[in-house]
Design a protein around this motif. Structure first.
Motif, mmCIF file in Angstrom:
data_model
loop_
_atom_site.group_PDB
_atom_site.id
_atom_site.type_symbol
_atom_site.label_atom_id
_atom_site.label_comp_id
_atom_site.label_asym_id
_atom_site.label_seq_id
_atom_site.Cartn_x
_atom_site.Cartn_y
_atom_site.Cartn_z
ATOM 1 N N SER A 130 28.589 33.568 48.845
ATOM 2 C CA SER A 130 28.172 34.595 47.883
ATOM 3 C C SER A 130 26.664 34.758 47.962
ATOM 4 C CB SER A 130 28.559 34.171 46.464
ATOM 5 O OG SER A 130 27.880 34.977 45.510
ATOM 6 N N ALA A 145 38.203 38.889 39.444
ATOM 7 C CA ALA A 145 37.174 37.906 39.131
ATOM 8 C C ALA A 145 36.837 37.901 37.627
ATOM 9 C CB ALA A 145 35.919 38.179 39.953
ATOM 10 N N GLY A 147 43.899 31.641 48.511
ATOM 11 C CA GLY A 147 43.706 32.608 47.419
ATOM 12 C C GLY A 147 44.075 34.012 47.870
ATOM 13 N N ALA A 148 45.235 34.118 48.547
ATOM 14 C CA ALA A 148 45.585 35.389 49.189
ATOM 15 C C ALA A 148 46.511 36.256 48.345
ATOM 16 C CB ALA A 148 46.231 35.107 50.544
ATOM 17 N N THR A 194 42.132 22.756 43.855
ATOM 18 C CA THR A 194 41.630 21.749 42.916
ATOM 19 C C THR A 194 42.442 20.456 42.976
ATOM 20 O OG1 THR A 194 43.003 22.557 41.097
ATOM 21 C CG2 THR A 194 40.788 23.488 41.282
ATOM 22 N N GLY A 198 42.969 40.138 44.882
ATOM 23 C CA GLY A 198 41.583 40.447 45.227
ATOM 24 C C GLY A 198 41.305 40.515 46.720
ATOM 25 N N ARG A 230 48.210 28.968 45.039
ATOM 26 C CA ARG A 230 48.615 27.857 44.171
ATOM 27 C C ARG A 230 49.887 28.158 43.387
ATOM 28 N NH1 ARG A 230 43.938 27.981 39.480
ATOM 29 N NH2 ARG A 230 43.807 30.246 39.273
ATOM 30 N N ASN A 231 50.223 29.450 43.272
ATOM 31 C CA ASN A 231 51.368 29.841 42.445
ATOM 32 C C ASN A 231 52.387 30.573 43.311
ATOM 33 O OD1 ASN A 231 52.922 31.801 40.815
ATOM 34 N ND2 ASN A 231 51.797 30.896 39.102
ATOM 35 N N ASN A 245 38.905 31.446 51.103
ATOM 36 C CA ASN A 245 38.550 32.516 50.160
ATOM 37 C C ASN A 245 38.768 32.152 48.698
ATOM 38 O OD1 ASN A 245 38.499 35.553 49.240
ATOM 39 N ND2 ASN A 245 40.522 34.796 48.626
ATOM 40 N N ASP A 283 46.615 24.431 46.298
ATOM 41 C CA ASP A 283 45.785 24.487 45.090
ATOM 42 C C ASP A 283 44.516 23.731 45.452
ATOM 43 O OD1 ASP A 283 44.437 24.025 42.724
ATOM 44 O OD2 ASP A 283 46.276 23.773 41.553
ATOM 45 N N VAL A 306 37.404 24.185 43.234
ATOM 46 C CA VAL A 306 38.103 25.355 43.753
ATOM 47 C C VAL A 306 37.355 25.988 44.913
ATOM 48 C CG1 VAL A 306 37.150 26.939 42.011
ATOM 49 C CG2 VAL A 306 39.223 27.548 43.180
ATOM 50 N N VAL A 346 34.010 31.558 52.525
ATOM 51 C CA VAL A 346 33.578 32.708 51.723
ATOM 52 C C VAL A 346 32.460 32.276 50.776
ATOM 53 C CG1 VAL A 346 34.270 34.427 50.024
ATOM 54 C CG2 VAL A 346 35.767 33.911 51.966
ATOM 55 N N MET A 389 30.144 46.428 36.938
ATOM 56 C CA MET A 389 30.570 46.722 38.319
ATOM 57 C C MET A 389 30.590 48.235 38.611
ATOM 58 S SD MET A 389 30.967 44.599 40.713
ATOM 59 C CE MET A 389 31.169 42.887 41.132
HETATM 60 N N1 LIG Z 1 34.250 39.743 43.732
HETATM 61 C C1 LIG Z 1 32.988 39.554 44.059
HETATM 62 O O1 LIG Z 1 32.104 40.335 43.675
HETATM 63 C C2 LIG Z 1 32.580 38.387 44.913
HETATM 64 C C3 LIG Z 1 31.258 38.319 45.364
HETATM 65 C C4 LIG Z 1 30.872 37.250 46.168
HETATM 66 C C5 LIG Z 1 31.794 36.285 46.501
HETATM 67 N N2 LIG Z 1 33.078 36.362 46.031
HETATM 68 C C6 LIG Z 1 34.009 35.305 46.424
HETATM 69 O O2 LIG Z 1 35.141 35.916 47.021
HETATM 70 C C7 LIG Z 1 36.298 35.089 46.839
HETATM 71 C C8 LIG Z 1 37.447 35.919 46.295
HETATM 72 O O3 LIG Z 1 37.039 36.455 45.055
HETATM 73 P P1 LIG Z 1 37.801 37.663 44.333
HETATM 74 O O4 LIG Z 1 36.750 38.467 43.668
HETATM 75 O O5 LIG Z 1 38.784 38.300 45.234
HETATM 76 O O6 LIG Z 1 38.531 36.850 43.185
HETATM 77 P P2 LIG Z 1 39.969 37.018 42.497
HETATM 78 O O7 LIG Z 1 40.430 38.437 42.536
HETATM 79 O O8 LIG Z 1 39.827 36.331 41.182
HETATM 80 O O9 LIG Z 1 40.917 36.163 43.443
HETATM 81 C C9 LIG Z 1 40.751 34.794 43.547
HETATM 82 C C10 LIG Z 1 41.923 34.199 44.299
HETATM 83 O O10 LIG Z 1 41.699 32.784 44.376
HETATM 84 C C11 LIG Z 1 42.869 32.148 43.879
HETATM 85 N N3 LIG Z 1 42.574 30.847 43.304
HETATM 86 C C12 LIG Z 1 41.849 30.559 42.198
HETATM 87 N N4 LIG Z 1 41.856 29.244 41.971
HETATM 88 C C13 LIG Z 1 42.609 28.674 42.954
HETATM 89 C C14 LIG Z 1 42.999 27.354 43.279
HETATM 90 N N5 LIG Z 1 42.626 26.316 42.538
HETATM 91 N N6 LIG Z 1 43.764 27.161 44.375
HETATM 92 C C15 LIG Z 1 44.152 28.186 45.156
HETATM 93 N N7 LIG Z 1 43.841 29.465 44.891
HETATM 94 C C16 LIG Z 1 43.072 29.713 43.801
HETATM 95 C C17 LIG Z 1 43.427 33.086 42.848
HETATM 96 O O11 LIG Z 1 44.787 32.748 42.585
HETATM 97 P P3 LIG Z 1 45.459 32.907 41.117
HETATM 98 O O12 LIG Z 1 45.976 34.320 41.074
HETATM 99 O O13 LIG Z 1 46.534 31.888 41.114
HETATM 100 O O14 LIG Z 1 44.388 32.684 40.103
HETATM 101 C C18 LIG Z 1 43.255 34.410 43.590
HETATM 102 O O15 LIG Z 1 44.277 34.569 44.536
HETATM 103 C C19 LIG Z 1 35.846 33.948 45.931
HETATM 104 O O16 LIG Z 1 35.574 32.800 46.700
HETATM 105 C C20 LIG Z 1 34.577 34.486 45.285
HETATM 106 O O17 LIG Z 1 33.714 33.448 44.877
HETATM 107 C C21 LIG Z 1 33.489 37.389 45.256
#
Ligand SMILES: NC(=O)c1ccc[n+]([C@@H]2O[C@H](COP(=O)([O-])OP(=O)(O)OC[C@H]3O[C@@H](n4cnc5c(N)ncnc54)[C@H](OP(=O)(O)O)[C@@H]3O)[C@@H](O)[C@H]2O)c1
Length: 320
Positions: free
Chosen positions: A139, A216, A11-12, A67, A15, A38-39, A89, A65, A112, A137, A233
């Motif tokens: 939460s 997110a 998921g790099a 999933t 975010g 995944r993309n 992540n 991916d 996921v 990663v 937020m």
């Molecule tokens: N933001 C917060 O406040 C917070 C707090 C606690 C924990 N977290 C955790 O931190 C991590 C990153 O979160 P974020 O806030 O940076 O989220 P984000 O900006 O939505 O980024 C999520 C990333 O995961 C990828 N992803 C989603 N589904 C996937 C799949 N099936 N296979 C591969 N990649 C996939 C997305 O790719 P696409 O662009 O293709 O969708 C994107 O690159 C997550 O595990 C989240 O649960 C976040």
């Protein structure tokens, strides 16, 4: 500081994952950062952005991916060399459709955040392509956030009960945040079990904390997403309950590069908070280091992996 030649981040392309890639590019000794996305188009756009931002041409892409277990296993075969640092992540709350079941019989949210990552790690270990450190990663939702997600409340923590988290039947009525907390809890317990099964690898669970500025909110319904991203937020940041993407990703980097963060532990904000200092959660929540519960999470997960566990288990307890 542990050697970190090659790092893989799932998921790099957005975010926290992308920000971690940017920060790690400046770390001496890091030779390659593989963006597991995944993309492909989004990954290539992120790669170009990261190269421009860092001046480093060390980013590569592998399709992952989380999933889709076949895609994950193809990635394991394709990865050319040993990974020194793996950041699991990819993920998020899964949105209003996070309860829908995948072909493996688990919810989308579970797939996921947990199942695909477990397949990736177990596959890499079996192929002898993993050493060093794995960061799962997590939460703060996994230990409860007042007003955000209730503390996961398991009745027996048996293998069967953990399996109900995977297939979503643990909740009589689906709720995105309650489910998210349960899913991250199971991922955290799985990582604890893996830490004992594979003492040669450091498994650490890290929450980035409440992080503003990621995508997110895109997972949510438009109204909820607007409220979360534009109202909740920014207010939380104002009160010190949330931080920006760099601070969140810095937590991954800190833990990855410092062996003092112990294997099998879960580091997150001081309870009940969601930002600020990063501390071991086990003194606050005893169940997090309960070996039997951890092994039950591991065993429940194996039911959905469609293959035998990649490595022989240590300390398994009879399934309930
Ligand atoms: N933001 C917060 O406040 C917070 C707090 C606690 C924990 N977290 C955790 O931190 C991590 C990153 O979160 P974020 O806030 O940076 O989220 P984000 O900006 O939505 O980024 C999520 C990333 O995961 C990828 N992803 C989603 N589904 C996937 C799949 N099936 N296979 C591969 N990649 C996939 C997305 O790719 P696409 O662009 O293709 O969708 C994107 O690159 C997550 O595990 C989240 O649960 C976040």
């Amino acid at each position: 500081m542990p050697a970190m030649g090659t790092i893989l981040i799932t998921g790099a392309n957005a975010g926290l994952g992308k920000e971690a890639a940017r920060l790690l590019a400046a770390v001496p000794g890091v030779r390659k950062i593989i963006l597991g996305c995944r993309n492909q188009a989004k990954a290539m756009a992120a790669k170009a952005e990261l190269e421009a931002a860092t001046g480093a041409e060390i980013f590569e892409f592998v399709r992952i991916d989380t999933t889709d277990l076949d895609v994950v296993r193809a990635a394991v075969r394709e990865l050319p060399e040993r990974i020194d640092g793996l950041i699991l992540n990819a993920g998020g709350a899964g949105g209003p459709e996070g309860h829908l079941l995948t072909q493996d019989g688990v919810t989308g949210a579970f797939a996921v955040n947990v199942l695909g990552h477990a397949a990736l790690v177990e596959g890499l270990i079996a192929a002898r392509k993993l050493r060093g450190t794995v960061i799962y990663v997590g939460s703060e939702a996994a230990r409860g956030i007042p007003g955000g997600a209730p503390r996961p409340d398991l009745k027996t923590s048996s293998v069967d009960e953990f399996a109900t988290i995977a297939d979503g039947s643990v909740l009589p009525r689906f709720n995105t945040m309650t489910n998210y907390g349960l899913v991250k809890y199971m991922g955290t317990m799985w990582a604890g079990s893996m830490a004992r099964r594979h003492p040669e690898i450091r498994f650490v669970v890290v929450s980035p904390g409440a992080t503003a500025g990621t995508k997110a909110a895109d997972d949510m319904t438009p109204l909820r997403g607007f409220f979360f991203g534009r109202v909740a937020m920014p207010m939380m940041r104002l009160f010190g309950w949330a931080h920006g993407v760099e601070e969140g990703a810095e937590r991954y980097v800190t833990v990855l590069l410092d062996d003092a963060y112990a294997t099998g532990r879960f580091y997150a904000s001081v309870p009940p908070g969601t930002s600020g200092a990063l501390v071991d959660q086990s003194p606050y929540f005893e169940d997090l280091t309960n070996h039997q519960f951890q092994d039950h999470a591991y065993q429940a997960l194996q039911r959905f992996l469609r293959t035998e566990p990649a490595a022989t288990g240590r300390g398994d307890h009879a399934a309930h």
